[in-house]
Structures are given as C-alpha cells and as structure tokens.
Motif scaffolding. Sequence first.
Motif, PDB file in Angstrom:
ATOM      1  N   LEU A  49       0.686  -1.139   0.058  1.00 52.42           N
ATOM      2  CA  LEU A  49      -0.025  -0.124   0.053  1.00 52.42           C
ATOM      3  C   LEU A  49       0.908   1.386  -0.093  1.00 52.42           C
ATOM      4  N   GLY A  50       2.207   1.075   0.163  1.00 52.69           N
ATOM      5  CA  GLY A  50       3.087   2.303   0.103  1.00 52.69           C
ATOM      6  C   GLY A  50       2.983   3.042   1.584  1.00 52.69           C
ATOM      7  N   MET A  51       2.433   2.540   2.284  1.00 52.76           N
ATOM      8  CA  MET A  51       2.491   2.915   3.732  1.00 52.76           C
ATOM      9  C   MET A  51       3.797   3.059   4.469  1.00 52.76           C
ATOM     10  N   PRO A  68      -0.726   4.346  -4.160  1.00 60.63           N
ATOM     11  CA  PRO A  68      -2.124   4.368  -3.792  1.00 60.63           C
ATOM     12  C   PRO A  68      -2.601   5.943  -3.743  1.00 60.63           C
ATOM     13  N   VAL A  69      -1.713   6.846  -3.574  1.00 59.45           N
ATOM     14  CA  VAL A  69      -1.871   8.231  -3.689  1.00 59.45           C
ATOM     15  C   VAL A  69      -2.724   8.513  -5.039  1.00 59.45           C
TER      16      VAL A  69
ATOM     17  N   THR B 234      -3.819   5.160   3.003  1.00 56.86           N
ATOM     18  CA  THR B 234      -3.998   4.424   1.670  1.00 56.86           C
ATOM     19  C   THR B 234      -4.319   5.671   0.593  1.00 56.86           C
ATOM     20  N   SER B 235      -4.709   6.707   1.215  1.00 59.58           N
ATOM     21  CA  SER B 235      -4.921   7.880   0.172  1.00 59.58           C
ATOM     22  C   SER B 235      -3.746   8.874   0.061  1.00 59.58           C
TER      23      SER B 235
END
Lengths: 306, 446
Positions: A49-51, A68-69, B234-235
Amino acid sequence: MSLTVSHISKQYGDFTALHDLSFELAKPGVYALLGTNGAGKATAIRIILGMLSKNSGEVLWKGKPLSPVSERVGYLAEERGLYPRYRVMEQLVYFGELKGMKKPQIYEAIDYWFDRLSLNEYREKKAEQLSKGNQQKIQLVAALISDPELIILDEPLSGLDPVNADLFKSVINDEIAKNKFIIMSCHQMPIIEEFCSDIAILHHGNAVLQGNLNEIKKSYGRVNLSVKCDGNVIPLASECGLTPVEVTPDRIDFKIKSEQQAKELLKKIVASDMPLVRYELREPSLHEIFVENIEKADNAAKEVSA
Amino acid sequence: MSTYGWKKVFKFTFVQTGKSKAFIISTIVICVLVLGLSLLIGVMPLLTSSGSGSVSQGDTLAAKKVYFIDNSGITSAEEYKQSIEQLGLQFESRDASELESLTETVNGSTECMLITVSAGEESIKIYGARPKDGSVSKDEADGILNLISGCFSTLRLEKMGLDEQQVANALAPVSTSTSVAGEEEENMAVSVIKMVVPMVSSLVLFILIFAYGQMVAQSIAQEKTSRVMELLLTSVRPLAVIIGKILAMGALSLMQFLMFIAAGVVGGVVSMPIVSSAGTAVAQSGVFNEMANAIGKVFSGFSPVAIVAVLVVFLIGFIFYALIAGLVGASVSRMEDLNAAMQPYAIIGVVGFYLAYFPTTMAGIGEGPNTMAIISYYLPFSSPFALPSAILTGSLSIVEALIAILVLAVVTVLTAILVARVYEQIIFHNGNRLKISDILGLARNK
C-alpha cells in the motif's frame, strides 16, 4: 493489467519483518496471504500500500510502481478504525474526497452501499453509536467507496455474525465477478479455500510456501483417508500399516503413504463383510498444509540454531 | 515526499474541530471573559473617579444653597461668593456663632451645604457639612471643597501682594519623573502599558500555541490508536496528514485569537459611551487622551509590516511547537501513554514561556532590554512568545526582528525535516512508548 510484488524486504535494525517476498496477480482474482501472528502479513500489506518504506524490492501495478495516492486502492484493515465522535456520513465523504472523488460520486456510492449493506438508518449517527458489526460494514464501505481495482482485505470476516459474514462474502463475490484484483489475509482457512486461487504462507517474515492452491494440494496427493464401518476397523488398518490420526463418532482418519495402502484396507473391509458406511480418499486441507509447513519451518529453524 | 491531500485533511480537521462542543464552548467562555474584562477596564476610570472630588461650571449639582462661615482671619466669606455662584449655587455668608443651628438646618435639609474656613495652629481647615439623607453626595461635596481650597490658596497669595501671574506660577503643579539620559521621559501610563503588553501577549500566545499543539498531538494519537490512520494512509502520505492537521489547528487558533481581540475591541468601544454618558469630569478630564497617547507611544513599532511580522512569528512558532507535538502524538500506541509522552513537550513549552514572560516584562518596566530578554528573542522555544510584543512595541529593530524570525524559521524547517524522516516509521510503531533517543535513532537510520 497486473500486480507484481517483487523481492520486497523490510528490516528494523537486526529484526527482519519481511524477507524477499515475491508474487504476482497476472489476472483478476484473490491472492491469499497466510501466516501466524507476527509472520509479516501486515508488513507486506503496508509495503504494498506504500504506507511503509521497504529496504528492497518493488511493487508494480500495471507495470509501474504502485502509488495508492494516485491509484484507487481499497483497504479494509484488520484493526478497524473510524472516528468515534464524527458522523458516519461526514467520515465517508472525507474518505471519498481523499480518494479524489467528487461529492456527487461519493453520495452516489454511499447510497449504493448503504442500500446493499442495509445501513440507511445509520447515516447521521456517530460511529460510536453503531454496533461493532455495523462499524465493520462502514469500514467496508470506506474501502470500496471509490470502486477500486485493487482491494486489500485484512481479516474481512473476523468478528461478524453468520448473517453479516454471508453478506460480506456476497460482496467479495461481487467484487471478484467485477474482475477486481484482491489480496486477502485471513486466519479462517475455509474462507481462503472458498475465494482464493493462489496463496503465500508467511512465517517469521519468510514465505514458506507459495503457489496455486489447487496445484499445491495436488502436489501433496490424496493422503487423507476417512473410514466409517459398522464394526472395529482399526485392527484391519493396522494390518495395512495404518495408524488412526483422529477418531470421532463420525469417522476414523488415517494418513496414508500411498493410495495402495488405501486400496489394501478397502479389500480387507470387503473381505471381512464389515458394513462400510464411509470411505473417502482426499487431498490435505489448507489447514493441514498450513500447520505442516509452519511446523516444518520451525523444526528447520531449530536444527539450524542447534 | 508527496503532500497531496493536505488541503482535504486541513478542511476536515478545521470543520470537525471547529464545530466540536469543546471549541465552541471554550471560544464563547473566553470571549465573554475578554469582553467583560475590557468593559471593566473601560469603565475603570469612571469607577475610580469616585472620591476624586471635582466639579466645574455647568455641572448639575444636587446642592442648591451654601451657608459660608469664614473665621480664618485670612480671607472673608464674601470673597468666595462669586466662585460658589458660578456653580449655580445660592450663597449665604453667616457668622461663626450660628455654626450649631446651621449644622442642624443642613442636617435636616435636602439641598443645603455648610462650609467653614478656619485657621488652626499650623494649618488652615476647610470643612463641609452635607445633609444626612445623602441627597448631596460626598463626591459633590468634596468637589465643592476642592474649589474653595483653590480659591483660598489664590486669595492668600494675592493678599501677600503677588500679581495674577505670580499667583499662577506659585500654584503651578510640581511633578517629578526620571528617564534614561537622552531619551524621552515616560509617564505612569506608558510604564504600565509597557509592562502589561509583553505579559498579556506572551501569556495569550503561550495558551494558543501550546494548547493547540497539544490538540495536534491528541488528534494524531487518536487517529493512530483508533487505526483511522491506516485508512488515511491508503490515500495520502503521512506528511500530508500532519501538515493538514497542523495548519488546520493553526488556523483555528488564529481565528480564536482574532475573536478574542474582537471581543476586547467591542468591550472597549461599548464602554466608551458609558463613561461619556456619565457626564463626569472624568470623561472630559483627558484620561482617554492620556491613555491613547501612552498606547501610541508604546506601540511605536506598530505598522502593517509589524503586523505581518507578528502573524509570521505566530504561524512559524505554532508550526514549530505543533511539529514536536505531532511527533509525540505519533510515538504513542495507547492514548493513556500520551500524557507521559507529552512531558518533554510541556517542559520545553513552559520553560520557553517563562523565559519570554519575566525578562520581557521586566524589560518593559526596566531600564532597557536585559540579557535574558534578548536571549528569549532568539531562542526558538521562547521566541514565539516573546517576539510579537517586542516587534509591536519597537523593542527590537527591523534587522534584529528579521534575524530572530530567521532563526526560528530555520529551526522549524530542521524540525520539519526530522519529523518527515521519522514520522512514517513512528506512526506504525506499536508497543512501548518511543524515547527521544529512539526517534533520533530512526532519523539516523533512515
């Protein structure tokens, strides 16, 4: 269009949270990430998720690094989170806006999902006023509000009553039918067997087993024999070199080394005129495969440390 | 590092916090307090004017008649007649033998006064008797006696052979004051305002910057511990969350600050007509002019540029403290750990505040800026509380103020870089509360 996870690793000082995990979803479907607690599933999901930053590897979506952005990715986290004191609608509008949606789109999506999940009466309620199950439904709406192509579901059915579990399953089936790419992490093996085509079993940050679930099962062969007779079948099984692994009123389970052993036992039962109620030769369940692989990995680790 | 989405975080945080009961109630309560306080300060001259004893021609007085006995041997009763009649009062000169009967007459009347002028061994005594029912107030009676006292001094000097000019010179008030050589002298009002401005300014800024910083920490800790953060991330990137949150809290803080100022101004504006309508000498005595002049002198540095500089200091100071608070909020895994985790933040804030509060207040009333005050202007922990009043009162030159702002800005940018480096890792940390050394270690290993 595909998701490629390639050699991702995460290290915290001397501790390896995830080591060299790779898998690919070449076509729409459900990929399962399994593992014991602390195996590295959450780390893998957060990296995808790239977190979380990774020490190595890459995550590609449609051939490009996944962000995800900029991409709409739906995520239902294992530990649910909503703002307890804010109204449900306001929160969902906020989550939708963060996904880059316009307000009319958001309201349309909320209308659809509230009808689908029977949530209409909770629109103006605060999250803290909802039951745990209904909060979980709101979480699902938040994950799916932007109609994402890639969905990550972490323990989607945990804590749900049977009715709501069936409702969630039907939603997952709908998403599968819409050709979505889904990654699911779940401790309930029957759920994985119901939805997932491919799996990875993680243990202490390493993938101890990976591949197509059907092929994995086939590779084990039919090694489980369940028998039920109107009489004591255990002496006959002993003559064939079989020892029961589980005895229940409904059946007696044996582990066989080859299908020849099963055929020999069948011949002996027929020859003895003992009435046969049940005779089933089957592949191992995912539960059995999971436990076996975890034990194997633990034993290997013990040997190395010894 | 992407900051996409910070505006949405800003909007949501601003709206949700702004309509929370805690914000609305605290804003209303403090606005009412400020309004009440400014009203009180505004009408204070009116209240404190009680007993000042001053009447003049044209005032409407309750007394209508004055019996006058002068047995001083220096002046005669008739010499006061004109001054009494100028106030619109009837004048009657009486003999000292009538003192007892006149006292009874005045006691039973509603609009008479008795004034006696007598000479003691070492002093002259001017005595006034007023009616028992209080129809003639003590203020009014004192005012009339003050007038008679002035007349007596003038008459005595004239009897010594002084001409009008000499009398005026002899009666001119004598005042004393000191100032630093070469600088303009300061009156009492200027000194008081110079002391109060840094005191109030540093206190208000501390409350706004520090309290809202704590709210940032609480908000981030809540999002982390309630797992909402995972959904947000997630955004948007973590940095966008913290930027949106800090700016939203900063905007709310500034908005509340402006509302407090507005309440204070409204109180001042409302109190002015109250004092004026009282028709007392206070309203006409130049108290307001004196105060206005003093405020003008104190706020010599007041200009559009200074206001912008103050807002910039406020914003940077707020961001500096909020970044630290945000980091602390992100470092806890349980809400109950937040108070303990906030202790270093609280120590930094309180030390910074006291460093700004006492030295700058002392500098305001002392003989010029002291060393501690100067340090507080340049130290990032104290400068957000000390700089605004120093800029507005002209305690710092433009160049000095710019250097102090630059120091604060550079330290804030360095703090932001540190936060950006470790925030992403801290936000997913679960378990024991992270120590400062752990956080610095994460920044080094990144």
